[in-house]
Design an enzyme around this catalytic site. Structure first.
Site, PDB file in Angstrom:
ATOM      1  N   ASP A  55       0.841  -1.185   0.000  1.00  0.00           N
ATOM      2  CA  ASP A  55       0.000   0.000   0.000  1.00  0.00           C
ATOM      3  C   ASP A  55       0.880   1.240   0.000  1.00  0.00           C
ATOM      4  O   ASP A  55       1.890   1.294   0.716  1.00  0.00           O
ATOM      5  CB  ASP A  55      -0.923   0.022   1.227  1.00  0.00           C
ATOM      6  N   THR A  56       0.506   2.207  -0.817  1.00  0.00           N
ATOM      7  CA  THR A  56       1.269   3.450  -0.934  1.00  0.00           C
ATOM      8  C   THR A  56       0.412   4.619  -0.472  1.00  0.00           C
ATOM      9  O   THR A  56      -0.734   4.755  -0.905  1.00  0.00           O
ATOM     10  CB  THR A  56       1.725   3.669  -2.385  1.00  0.00           C
TER      11      THR A  56
END
Length: 206
Positions: free
Chosen positions: A76-77
């Site tokens: 996840d960014t």
């Protein structure tokens, strides 16, 4: 297809950017299984723990759906303006607001990566990393923001921009992991994969 003598490698994301990044280092997932989850941040949740929570949730969700031996990669960014999380831009108004906020300032990008073995591969090692990078935008004029909006590269991207897209013309500096800003920190991901106890002679990457 997965080699019958090693666990399958499953990417818990349908992001074309993450798939392309893995292929860049010679890794071809055996399966692409996006995790459909509620990605709403908790009240007062900070960017770094949010990124890690979402990466853990994606990996665990997909791992629970696989009976056989496999290693699931969840990632996840998160783009952060101070303590504020800037989620994916889904409309032009949001993208414009993000780009206006980021104009002329430095912001952080957190990318969490989690490797979750399935129950069918008890020898696998659970491991995780959070990589912190920063991006500095040049000051954007209203016309430049208009051009970025019209280009459409903002859609579905955290913070309303992509490092590999049109916005790169206005990004003055990147510190940390450029691939992490795009969506998957390659050095750290490769290290996590190399640390897995694969059968002799088997590997996922060079």
């Amino acid at each position: 297809m997965a080699d019958s003598s090693r666990p399958a490698l499953v990417l818990a994301s349908a992001s074309p950017r993450r798939i392309a990044l893995l292929r860049q280092i010679g890794v071809e997932p055996d399966a692409i299984c996006p995790a459909e989850l509620d990605e709403t941040p908790h009240r007062d949740e900070l960017p770094r723990p949010y990124a890690l929570r979402m990466a853990r949730a994606k990996a665990a969700h997909v791992a629970a759906q696989h009976d056989g031996p496999a290693l699931v990669i969840g990632a996840d960014t998160v783009v952060a303006a101070g303590r504020r999380i800037l989620p994916k831009a889904e409309n032009t108004d949001t993208a414009r607001r993000y780009l206006t906020l980021l104009s002329g300032r430095r912001h952080k990008v957190f990318t969490a990566v989690v490797c979750q073995p399935t129950e069918g591969w008890p020898a696998g090692r659970y491991c995780e990393r959070v990589v912190e990078s920063y991006v500095t935008f040049n000051r954007l004029t209203e016309r430049q923001i208009d051009a970025l909006i019209e280009g459409g590269d903002w859609h579905g991207k955290a913070g309303g921009y992509g490092l590999q897209g049109q916005a790169a013309a206005f990004i003055r500096q990147v510190g940390g992991s450029p691939s992490g800003v795009i969506g998957l920190p390659l050095f750290e991901t490769a290290q996590l994969l190399r640390g897995q106890p694969l059968p002799a002679g088997q590997h996922w990457l060079l």
